[in-house]
Design a protein around this motif. Structure first.
Motif, PDB file in Angstrom:
ATOM      1  N   TYR A  62      35.522  33.056  45.249  1.00  0.00           N
ATOM      2  CA  TYR A  62      36.888  33.560  45.446  1.00  0.00           C
ATOM      3  C   TYR A  62      37.635  33.752  44.133  1.00  0.00           C
ATOM      4  O   TYR A  62      38.476  34.653  44.011  1.00  0.00           O
ATOM      5  N   GLU A  63      37.292  32.972  43.117  1.00  0.00           N
ATOM      6  CA  GLU A  63      37.876  33.236  41.787  1.00  0.00           C
ATOM      7  C   GLU A  63      37.474  34.636  41.309  1.00  0.00           C
ATOM      8  O   GLU A  63      38.293  35.392  40.784  1.00  0.00           O
ATOM      9  N   SER A  64      36.186  34.973  41.515  1.00  0.00           N
ATOM     10  CA  SER A  64      35.683  36.281  41.084  1.00  0.00           C
ATOM     11  C   SER A  64      36.418  37.408  41.782  1.00  0.00           C
ATOM     12  O   SER A  64      36.854  38.370  41.151  1.00  0.00           O
ATOM     13  N   VAL A  65      36.529  37.270  43.106  1.00  0.00           N
ATOM     14  CA  VAL A  65      37.191  38.324  43.877  1.00  0.00           C
ATOM     15  C   VAL A  65      38.655  38.439  43.463  1.00  0.00           C
ATOM     16  O   VAL A  65      39.188  39.550  43.311  1.00  0.00           O
TER      17      VAL A  65
ATOM     18  N   VAL B  83      46.197  36.112  37.448  1.00  0.00           N
ATOM     19  CA  VAL B  83      45.310  35.227  38.211  1.00  0.00           C
ATOM     20  C   VAL B  83      45.311  33.827  37.595  1.00  0.00           C
ATOM     21  O   VAL B  83      45.309  32.817  38.310  1.00  0.00           O
ATOM     22  N   LEU B  87      45.803  30.691  39.903  1.00  0.00           N
ATOM     23  CA  LEU B  87      44.705  29.743  40.099  1.00  0.00           C
ATOM     24  C   LEU B  87      44.691  28.715  38.965  1.00  0.00           C
ATOM     25  O   LEU B  87      44.447  29.062  37.819  1.00  0.00           O
ATOM     26  N   LEU B  90      41.416  28.094  36.418  1.00  0.00           N
ATOM     27  CA  LEU B  90      40.968  28.949  35.311  1.00  0.00           C
ATOM     28  C   LEU B  90      42.082  29.112  34.282  1.00  0.00           C
ATOM     29  O   LEU B  90      43.254  29.201  34.632  1.00  0.00           O
ATOM     30  N   VAL B  98      36.884  37.531  31.723  1.00  0.00           N
ATOM     31  CA  VAL B  98      36.174  38.096  32.881  1.00  0.00           C
ATOM     32  C   VAL B  98      36.689  39.504  33.164  1.00  0.00           C
ATOM     33  O   VAL B  98      35.918  40.443  33.375  1.00  0.00           O
ATOM     34  N   VAL B 123      31.003  33.821  37.232  1.00  0.00           N
ATOM     35  CA  VAL B 123      32.259  34.451  37.674  1.00  0.00           C
ATOM     36  C   VAL B 123      32.305  35.895  37.162  1.00  0.00           C
ATOM     37  O   VAL B 123      32.630  36.822  37.916  1.00  0.00           O
ATOM     38  N   ALA B 124      31.939  36.098  35.896  1.00  0.00           N
ATOM     39  CA  ALA B 124      31.971  37.441  35.308  1.00  0.00           C
ATOM     40  C   ALA B 124      31.003  38.375  36.029  1.00  0.00           C
ATOM     41  O   ALA B 124      31.328  39.531  36.314  1.00  0.00           O
ATOM     42  N   LEU B 126      29.775  38.165  39.186  1.00  0.00           N
ATOM     43  CA  LEU B 126      30.232  38.476  40.548  1.00  0.00           C
ATOM     44  C   LEU B 126      31.492  39.342  40.520  1.00  0.00           C
ATOM     45  O   LEU B 126      31.607  40.329  41.244  1.00  0.00           O
ATOM     46  N   SER B 127      32.445  38.965  39.667  1.00  0.00           N
ATOM     47  CA  SER B 127      33.717  39.668  39.634  1.00  0.00           C
ATOM     48  C   SER B 127      33.528  41.137  39.242  1.00  0.00           C
ATOM     49  O   SER B 127      34.129  42.032  39.839  1.00  0.00           O
ATOM     50  N   ASN B 128      32.681  41.376  38.245  1.00  0.00           N
ATOM     51  CA  ASN B 128      32.513  42.748  37.775  1.00  0.00           C
ATOM     52  C   ASN B 128      31.642  43.587  38.701  1.00  0.00           C
ATOM     53  O   ASN B 128      31.844  44.794  38.825  1.00  0.00           O
ATOM     54  N   PHE B 130      31.771  43.099  41.891  1.00  0.00           N
ATOM     55  CA  PHE B 130      32.720  43.374  42.965  1.00  0.00           C
ATOM     56  C   PHE B 130      33.656  44.521  42.590  1.00  0.00           C
ATOM     57  O   PHE B 130      34.035  45.329  43.436  1.00  0.00           O
TER      58      PHE B 130
END
Lengths: 92, 200
Positions: A62-65, B83, B87, B90, B98, B123-124, B126-128, B130
């Motif tokens: 969820y941090e990534s999204v 973010v 959050l 982070l 990221v 995280v990088a 998955l996030s990228n 996505f």
């Protein structure tokens, strides 16, 4: 930091000197992809053997999204200003 | 899209190899040290430098088009900074690093893993990924609501290749050049910006 920037810039310069030798360009891109495949596989292994990371995958997800949605929203917002002021008038 | 599946497949098969228990616990990615990173950076640099078409696209456009990647950098950094405010897990530096992948997940995740930590590297990645997938899915909607630059903005660095077809379909052929230009600028920027954010 300085080392990394120097290595990157040396790469760009080397690449620039290789223009006109498409074979080199192709080989380099293959090599770059192979290196990234290998490193992502290794990153996967270190995630798989790291119980703390595996346990945190939900949180990481969820941090990534959150970061991607916020990045997209910010980019779309600011690009809308550019569109309205520079591109749209142009089209009229 | 096909190539992103291949990259992701390597990562996932790595996870399964790790989970299988055939490997010793606490496998240390960083054992490969800075030299692997330097090699990767050099290769990435050569790849950027030797792309003749990129230099041509960069050289032949008027000033207006430059504002497109500029607005994407400002927007992405603003968004990812927010973010960090929301959050607590982070830091500002982490979310911005990221975000600075601009969808170029393969290179940014490996860089971030080496320069920061494995968890932020994941995280990088998955996030990228996505960001790319979301752009493929949402471009029709975004262009409808926010105008012809929206898909290009959402795609970031991927606007020059993987998300280019959907962008040129919904924003029009004339925006394909803008997409390629912006994508090239952001792609070149990724390794420099990620390094800058994490080491300054």
């Amino acid at each position: 930091m300085i080392t990394i920037i120097i290595v990157l810039s040396a790469g760009v310069l080397t690449g620039f000197l290789l223009i006109g030798r498409p074979v080199w360009h192709r080989y380099n891109n293959k090599l770059l992809n192979l290196a990234i495949y290998g490193m992502l596989f290794l990153l996967g292994i270190s995630v798989g053997t790291n119980k703390e990371l595996i346990g945190n995958l939900g949180k990481i997800g969820y941090e990534s999204v959150a970061i991607s949605i916020a990045s997209i929203a910010g980019s779309v917002l600011f690009s809308t200003f550019v569109f309205r002021f520079l591109f749209k008038q142009n089209a009229k | 899209m096909r190539s992103s599946l291949i990259f992701f497949a390597f990562f996932v098969s790595g996870i399964f190899a790790g989970l299988s228990g055939l490997l010793p616990d606490g496998f240390d990615f960083n054992r490969f040290g800075n030299y692997a990173l330097y090699l990767l950076m050099f290769l990435a640099g050569v790849s950027i430098g030797s792309d003749k078409d990129s230099w041509r696209v960069l050289a032949t456009h008027n000033y207006k088009i430059v504002w497109v990647p500029v607005s994407i950098v400002v927007g992405t950094m603003t968004g990812s900074a927010l973010v960090a405010a929301i959050l607590p897990s982070l830091t500002l530096r982490e979310t911005m690093a990221v975000g600075a992948g601009f969808g170029y997940y393969s290179l940014s995740s490996v860089f971030i893993t080496q320069l920061h930590s494995q968890s932020l590297g994941v995280v990088a990645l998955l996030s990228n990924i996505f960001r790319e997938v979301a752009t493929l899915l949402a471009t029709p909607l975004l262009v409808g609501y926010f105008g012809n630059l929206a898909g290009i903005a959402s795609g970031g660095a991927t606007a020059m290749d993987t998300t280019l077809p959907v962008i040129s379909r919904y924003s029009g052929q004339s925006y394909a050049v803008v997409a390629v230009f912006s994508g090239i600028v952001l792609t070149i920027l990724v390794p420099f910006l990620v390094t800058f954010i994490l080491t300054v």
